[in-house]
Write a protein that holds these residues in place. Structure first.
Motif, mmCIF file in Angstrom:
data_model
loop_
_atom_site.group_PDB
_atom_site.id
_atom_site.type_symbol
_atom_site.label_atom_id
_atom_site.label_comp_id
_atom_site.label_asym_id
_atom_site.label_seq_id
_atom_site.Cartn_x
_atom_site.Cartn_y
_atom_site.Cartn_z
ATOM 1 N N ASN A 51 0.823 -1.205 0.000
ATOM 2 C CA ASN A 51 0.000 0.000 0.000
ATOM 3 C C ASN A 51 0.857 1.255 0.000
ATOM 4 O O ASN A 51 0.587 2.216 -0.728
ATOM 5 N N ARG A 52 1.903 1.246 0.825
ATOM 6 C CA ARG A 52 2.804 2.402 0.886
ATOM 7 C C ARG A 52 3.519 2.608 -0.437
ATOM 8 O O ARG A 52 3.657 3.735 -0.928
ATOM 9 N N GLU A 55 1.123 4.127 -2.975
ATOM 10 C CA GLU A 55 0.964 5.570 -2.792
ATOM 11 C C GLU A 55 2.167 6.314 -3.352
ATOM 12 O O GLU A 55 2.028 7.342 -4.029
#
Length: 227
Positions: A51-52, A55
């Motif tokens: 997820n990081r 982003e």
């Protein structure tokens, strides 16, 4: 006959040898690893990291596309050459064309503008007098008590939609007669479309080859000063 089976140890010595809790006599239990918990944690960590990274790379993608719009312009399109093979066009980069949208943000103001300037666009509509709320007897009132009703001038919604369409085509607020600027109908906003960048791969594996070869980094930046 008595057999001497004495060990030669005193009573206290025997008790000390078998005293519970003595570290020298305890057997350590094997440590059982909770592999299920560790496996679950690993999955969750992977999701968090992914997820990081998503982003982070979304921001890189947005910045790269903004640069494409800057150098190609709207409706621009160019093939991209493979640095490892000068004869291969491995991807096509295209920027969307510029379009406009118009929306009515203040219909009341737009309708008042139409009433003042275009009487032919105004229609008659019968409504109950202010304070008369018995809607279910509307038809009865119209036939037997018309003095409770009044006719008013209204601008139909389709007229305002026509203004919005004309404004979109003009790329700015515009009236039926071409009025613009201070004379343009109020309550209408015209906005340009946001640019979209389309990446059409012909050979996506080239990207991996460029990274492995050290020609670009993971964010697509050229390394070693090559542009």
């Amino acid at each position: 006959m008595t057999t001497d089976i004495s060990t030669g140890m005193e009573q206290a010595d025997v008790h000390e040898e078998i005293q519970p809790g003595d570290p020298s006599t305890e057997v350590e239990a094997p440590v059982v690893e909770d592999t299920a918990v560790k496996a679950l944690n690993a999955v969750l960590i992977r999701a968090a990291v992914a997820n990081r990274n998503a982003e982070r790379f979304n921001k890189v993608d947005e910045a790269a596309k903004a640069d494409v719009v800057r150098v190609l312009g709207r409706k621009g399109s160019l093939p991209v050459m493979n640095p490892l093979n000068a004869d291969e066009e491995f991807v096509q980069i295209t920027v969307s064309k510029l379009t406009y949208t118009a929306k009515v943000v203040d219909p009341s103001a737009s309708k008042e503008w139409v009433k003042e300037r275009y009487a032919d666009k105004v229609e008659k509509q019968t409504r109950l007098m202010p304070g008369t709320t018995e809607q279910h007897v509307f038809n009865v009132l119209k036939q037997f008590a018309p003095y409770l009703l009044e006719e008013v001038d209204v601008v139909p919604d389709h007229v305002i939609n026509e203004l919005a369409l004309k404004s979109r085509l003009a790329q700015r607020p515009m009236g039926f007669g071409g009025e613009v600027g201070v004379d343009a109908p109020p309550g209408i906003v015209v906005e340009p479309s946001a640019p979209k960048v389309y990446v059409t791969f012909r050979n996506p594996s080239v990207v991996d080859d460029l990274i492995v070869s050290g020609i670009v980094d993971m964010e697509g930046n050229m390394l070693g000063g090559d542009e």
